[in-house]
Scaffold this motif. Structure first.
Motif, PDB file in Angstrom:
ATOM      1  N   ARG A  60       0.843  -1.199   0.000  1.00 47.57           N
ATOM      2  CA  ARG A  60       0.000   0.000   0.000  1.00 47.57           C
ATOM      3  C   ARG A  60       0.874   1.244   0.000  1.00 47.57           C
ATOM      4  O   ARG A  60       2.033   1.188   0.393  1.00 47.57           O
ATOM      5  N   VAL A  61       0.299   2.337  -0.447  1.00 51.69           N
ATOM      6  CA  VAL A  61       1.006   3.616  -0.485  1.00 51.69           C
ATOM      7  C   VAL A  61       0.415   4.509   0.604  1.00 51.69           C
ATOM      8  O   VAL A  61      -0.806   4.664   0.685  1.00 51.69           O
ATOM      9  N   ALA A  62       1.276   5.102   1.433  1.00 45.70           N
ATOM     10  CA  ALA A  62       0.834   6.030   2.464  1.00 45.70           C
ATOM     11  C   ALA A  62       0.692   7.412   1.838  1.00 45.70           C
ATOM     12  O   ALA A  62       1.586   7.857   1.121  1.00 45.70           O
ATOM     13  N   GLY A  63      -0.408   8.052   2.106  1.00 43.48           N
ATOM     14  CA  GLY A  63      -0.595   9.412   1.617  1.00 43.48           C
ATOM     15  C   GLY A  63      -1.629   9.508   0.519  1.00 43.48           C
ATOM     16  O   GLY A  63      -2.007   8.517  -0.090  1.00 43.48           O
ATOM     17  N   PRO A  64      -2.048  10.725   0.262  1.00 40.58           N
ATOM     18  CA  PRO A  64      -3.147  10.948  -0.691  1.00 40.58           C
ATOM     19  C   PRO A  64      -2.743  10.874  -2.157  1.00 40.58           C
ATOM     20  O   PRO A  64      -3.597  10.857  -3.021  1.00 40.58           O
ATOM     21  N   TYR A  65      -1.465  10.817  -2.469  1.00 39.48           N
ATOM     22  CA  TYR A  65      -1.026  10.866  -3.865  1.00 39.48           C
ATOM     23  C   TYR A  65      -0.498   9.519  -4.364  1.00 39.48           C
ATOM     24  O   TYR A  65       0.341   9.468  -5.258  1.00 39.48           O
ATOM     25  N   GLY A  66      -1.000   8.444  -3.819  1.00 36.20           N
ATOM     26  CA  GLY A  66      -0.512   7.115  -4.137  1.00 36.20           C
ATOM     27  C   GLY A  66      -0.650   6.692  -5.573  1.00 36.20           C
ATOM     28  O   GLY A  66       0.113   5.860  -6.048  1.00 36.20           O
ATOM     29  N   ASP A  67      -1.595   7.264  -6.304  1.00 38.73           N
ATOM     30  CA  ASP A  67      -1.796   6.887  -7.702  1.00 38.73           C
ATOM     31  C   ASP A  67      -1.064   7.799  -8.674  1.00 38.73           C
ATOM     32  O   ASP A  67      -1.101   7.585  -9.873  1.00 38.73           O
ATOM     33  N   SER A  68      -0.388   8.810  -8.162  1.00 37.74           N
ATOM     34  CA  SER A  68       0.234   9.812  -9.024  1.00 37.74           C
ATOM     35  C   SER A  68       1.643   9.406  -9.476  1.00 37.74           C
ATOM     36  O   SER A  68       2.473   8.992  -8.671  1.00 37.74           O
ATOM     37  N   ALA A  69       1.881   9.574 -10.754  1.00 36.15           N
ATOM     38  CA  ALA A  69       3.225   9.332 -11.295  1.00 36.15           C
ATOM     39  C   ALA A  69       4.182  10.454 -10.918  1.00 36.15           C
ATOM     40  O   ALA A  69       5.386  10.347 -11.145  1.00 36.15           O
TER      41      ALA A  69
END
Length: 97
Positions: A60-69
Motif C-alpha cells: 500500500r502507499v501512504a498518503g493521498p497521492y498514491g496513484d500519481s506518477a
C-alpha cells in the motif's frame, strides 16, 4: 474405569494438539520468502508494480497521492534486501506527502 477414561481424554487432547500444530507448521511453510527490492526513487505506481511483480501480496502507499506518477518513493516500511514472507505488509512512503 475413571482412570482409563482420563487417559483416553489425555491421548485425544494430545493428538488434537499435534494435529493443530502440524497444520500451522504446514501452513507457515507454504508462504514464500522474498527479498524486498529497492524502490526508492521510483514513482508510487511503478514501485507498487515492482513489489507486486516480486511476489508481495500486501502493498500500500501512504498518503493521498498514491496513484500519481508525480510522486517519488522516499522509503518503505521494510528495508530493501530484507528477506520476508510474501504476505508481509509493505507500506510505500512518497514525496510529496
Amino acid at each position: 474405569m475413571r482412570t482409563s477414561f482420563k487417559k483416553a481424554v489425555a491421548v485425544i487432547a494430545a493428538v488434537g494438539a499435534v494435529s493443530v500444530g502440524g497444520a500451522s507448521v504446514a501452513s507457515a511453510s507454504t508462504v514464500g520468502q522474498i527479498a524486498v527490492p529497492d524502490v526508492v526513487g521510483y514513482s508510487a505506481p511503478v514501485a507498487v508494480d515492482v513489489l507486486e511483480n516480486a511476489g508481495f501480496t500486501s502493498v500500500r502507499v501512504a498518503g493521498p497521492y498514491g496513484d500519481s506518477a508525480e510522486t517519488t518513493v522516499t522509503r518503505t516500511s521494510v528495508a530493501d534486501d530484507a528477506v520476508v514472507a510474501e504476505n508481509t505488509p509493505i507500506t510505500i512512503f512518497v514525496d510529496p506527502w
